[in-house]
Enzyme design. Structure first.
Site, short mmCIF file in Angstrom:
data_model
loop_
_atom_site.label_atom_id
_atom_site.label_comp_id
_atom_site.label_asym_id
_atom_site.label_seq_id
_atom_site.Cartn_x
_atom_site.Cartn_y
_atom_site.Cartn_z
N CYS A 21 13.48 -76.35 27.62
CA CYS A 21 14.85 -75.84 27.52
C CYS A 21 15.24 -74.88 28.64
O CYS A 21 16.42 -74.56 28.79
CB CYS A 21 15.06 -75.16 26.18
SG CYS A 21 14.15 -73.61 26.00
N CYS A 31 -3.28 -64.46 23.75
CA CYS A 31 -3.78 -65.64 24.46
C CYS A 31 -2.69 -66.30 25.31
O CYS A 31 -1.55 -65.86 25.34
CB CYS A 31 -4.35 -66.64 23.46
SG CYS A 31 -3.11 -67.43 22.42
N CYS A 36 8.01 -71.24 22.61
CA CYS A 36 9.37 -70.89 23.01
C CYS A 36 10.28 -70.86 21.78
O CYS A 36 9.95 -71.40 20.73
CB CYS A 36 9.87 -71.93 24.01
SG CYS A 36 11.56 -71.61 24.60
#
Length: 70
Positions: A21, A31, A36
């Site tokens: 996107c 980590c 998103c």
């Protein structure tokens, strides 16, 4: 405007763009597995989709620090 250019430079140095996107995703700690807002999961270091992580050299490695954390 100088202040705006400086802000954009910081964003570029401390985030990765989601390839699905285009949103900027910041990793503050933890980590290299990122998720998103759009739901796409990827490696913060190489950008590969998280489901393909067996081919990623960062799969079993410690997290890479952000540029701003040194």
């Amino acid at each position: 405007n100088h202040a705006e250019q400086a802000s954009l430079a910081v964003i570029a140095q401390t985030t990765q763009l989601c390839i699905r996107c285009g949103n900027a995703v910041e990793r503050k700690e933890g980590c290299n597995h990122m998720t998103c807002r759009c739901g796409y999961e990827f490696c913060y270091v190489c950008g590969k989709q998280w489901g393909d992580m067996r081919t990623c050299p960062y799969y079993n490695h410690p997290p890479v620090p952000n540029n701003n954390n040194g």
